[in-house]
Write a protein that holds these residues in place. Sequence first.
Motif, PDB file in Angstrom:
ATOM      1  N   THR A   1     -75.528 -17.661  27.209  1.00 54.41           N
ATOM      2  CA  THR A   1     -75.376 -16.556  25.759  1.00 54.41           C
ATOM      3  C   THR A   1     -74.368 -15.658  26.154  1.00 54.41           C
ATOM      4  O   THR A   1     -73.869 -15.492  27.255  1.00 54.41           O
ATOM      5  N   HIS A   2     -73.485 -15.421  24.988  1.00 55.44           N
ATOM      6  CA  HIS A   2     -72.533 -14.462  25.084  1.00 55.44           C
ATOM      7  C   HIS A   2     -72.596 -13.516  23.744  1.00 55.44           C
ATOM      8  O   HIS A   2     -73.184 -14.058  22.799  1.00 55.44           O
ATOM      9  N   ALA A   3     -71.558 -12.876  23.921  1.00 48.15           N
ATOM     10  CA  ALA A   3     -71.334 -12.136  22.502  1.00 48.15           C
ATOM     11  C   ALA A   3     -71.012 -13.030  21.369  1.00 48.15           C
ATOM     12  O   ALA A   3     -70.190 -14.193  21.653  1.00 48.15           O
ATOM     13  N   PRO A   4     -71.159 -12.949  20.232  1.00 50.45           N
ATOM     14  CA  PRO A   4     -70.871 -13.787  18.978  1.00 50.45           C
ATOM     15  C   PRO A   4     -69.353 -13.811  18.878  1.00 50.45           C
ATOM     16  O   PRO A   4     -68.407 -12.937  19.293  1.00 50.45           O
ATOM     17  N   VAL A   5     -68.744 -15.188  18.859  1.00 54.52           N
ATOM     18  CA  VAL A   5     -67.592 -15.555  18.727  1.00 54.52           C
ATOM     19  C   VAL A   5     -67.356 -16.198  17.402  1.00 54.52           C
ATOM     20  O   VAL A   5     -68.347 -17.109  17.131  1.00 54.52           O
ATOM     21  N   PHE A   6     -66.319 -15.801  16.668  1.00 57.30           N
ATOM     22  CA  PHE A   6     -65.993 -16.596  15.262  1.00 57.30           C
ATOM     23  C   PHE A   6     -65.013 -17.267  15.282  1.00 57.30           C
ATOM     24  O   PHE A   6     -64.745 -18.100  14.370  1.00 57.30           O
ATOM     25  N   THR A   7     -64.068 -17.328  16.280  1.00 54.72           N
ATOM     26  CA  THR A   7     -62.642 -18.081  16.553  1.00 54.72           C
ATOM     27  C   THR A   7     -62.610 -18.644  17.846  1.00 54.72           C
ATOM     28  O   THR A   7     -63.156 -18.398  18.678  1.00 54.72           O
ATOM     29  N   VAL A   8     -61.944 -19.877  17.947  1.00 55.74           N
ATOM     30  CA  VAL A   8     -61.344 -20.297  18.939  1.00 55.74           C
ATOM     31  C   VAL A   8     -60.750 -19.217  19.921  1.00 55.74           C
ATOM     32  O   VAL A   8     -61.222 -19.078  21.007  1.00 55.74           O
TER      33      VAL A   8
ATOM     34  N   HIS B   1     -64.136 -27.725  25.312  1.00 58.84           N
ATOM     35  CA  HIS B   1     -64.532 -26.765  24.096  1.00 58.84           C
ATOM     36  C   HIS B   1     -64.233 -27.285  22.807  1.00 58.84           C
ATOM     37  O   HIS B   1     -63.118 -27.792  22.574  1.00 58.84           O
ATOM     38  N   THR B   2     -65.024 -27.014  21.901  1.00 57.23           N
ATOM     39  CA  THR B   2     -64.897 -27.854  20.494  1.00 57.23           C
ATOM     40  C   THR B   2     -64.393 -26.644  19.415  1.00 57.23           C
ATOM     41  O   THR B   2     -64.602 -25.547  19.269  1.00 57.23           O
ATOM     42  N   LYS B   3     -63.836 -27.268  18.344  1.00 57.89           N
ATOM     43  CA  LYS B   3     -63.476 -26.629  17.104  1.00 57.89           C
ATOM     44  C   LYS B   3     -63.856 -27.687  16.449  1.00 57.89           C
ATOM     45  O   LYS B   3     -63.967 -28.980  16.409  1.00 57.89           O
ATOM     46  N   ASN B   4     -64.529 -26.994  14.863  1.00 59.65           N
ATOM     47  CA  ASN B   4     -65.264 -28.026  14.132  1.00 59.65           C
ATOM     48  C   ASN B   4     -64.908 -27.767  12.639  1.00 59.65           C
ATOM     49  O   ASN B   4     -64.682 -26.497  12.303  1.00 59.65           O
TER      50      ASN B   4
ATOM     51  N   ASP C   1     -66.383 -35.151  30.295  1.00 56.63           N
ATOM     52  CA  ASP C   1     -67.643 -35.430  30.552  1.00 56.63           C
ATOM     53  C   ASP C   1     -68.542 -34.433  30.164  1.00 56.63           C
ATOM     54  O   ASP C   1     -69.635 -35.086  29.625  1.00 56.63           O
ATOM     55  N   ILE C   2     -68.019 -33.401  30.000  1.00 65.52           N
ATOM     56  CA  ILE C   2     -68.945 -32.316  29.078  1.00 65.52           C
ATOM     57  C   ILE C   2     -68.231 -31.886  27.940  1.00 65.52           C
ATOM     58  O   ILE C   2     -67.109 -31.415  28.052  1.00 65.52           O
ATOM     59  N   VAL C   3     -69.269 -31.831  26.995  1.00 66.42           N
ATOM     60  CA  VAL C   3     -68.712 -31.234  25.746  1.00 66.42           C
ATOM     61  C   VAL C   3     -69.609 -30.040  25.335  1.00 66.42           C
ATOM     62  O   VAL C   3     -70.709 -29.913  25.728  1.00 66.42           O
ATOM     63  N   ASN C   4     -68.900 -28.770  25.042  1.00 70.03           N
ATOM     64  CA  ASN C   4     -69.376 -27.610  24.728  1.00 70.03           C
ATOM     65  C   ASN C   4     -69.503 -27.134  23.104  1.00 70.03           C
ATOM     66  O   ASN C   4     -68.567 -27.266  22.500  1.00 70.03           O
ATOM     67  N   CYS C   5     -70.953 -26.911  22.571  1.00 66.93           N
ATOM     68  CA  CYS C   5     -70.893 -26.621  21.279  1.00 66.93           C
ATOM     69  C   CYS C   5     -71.761 -25.475  21.062  1.00 66.93           C
ATOM     70  O   CYS C   5     -72.826 -25.255  21.955  1.00 66.93           O
TER      71      CYS C   5
END
Length: 169
Positions: free
Chosen positions: A27-34, A48-51, A131-135
Amino acid sequence: MTDVTPKTADDLFTFLDGLGIKHSTKTHAPVFTVAESVALRDEIPGGHTKNLFVKDKKDQFFLLTVEENATVDLKTVHTLIGAASKVSFGKPEKLLEYLGVVPGSVTAFGAINDTGGNVTFILDAELMKEDIVNCHPLSNDATTSIGSADLVRFMEATGHKPLVLKVTS
């Protein structure tokens, strides 16, 4: 608009647990951009992903999930993903209706809310080498880490066959 309430992060975690898929969430502070999320890199390993939620002129919707720093050429990507025309960004109303998320929280995990099969999911081949993807787990105040093969398994369990394509340069 359907009256289906979008699933929550807890629903997502229950679904993943039911599939026996290992996942961890920070959990972290809301993030709105990469750019805002870069501060989390040291704490959360993996890709780390961009959608990008896009549509073509026939109102076919696509979610492109790519590595955060990758570049997608929106003028030509339609030729790679099977769109009928050049793509443009989908409207926030459709994002909420189909994936159950708002701008800033777009995630491959939105597949859990696309019960009508309205969205084609594209996972960039470069990202899937990780190996790991973060979403985001359906909201932008947390990051969920999952194995790349497990992400595909999750999508298949939601009734989607994600396309793993090289859509970045």
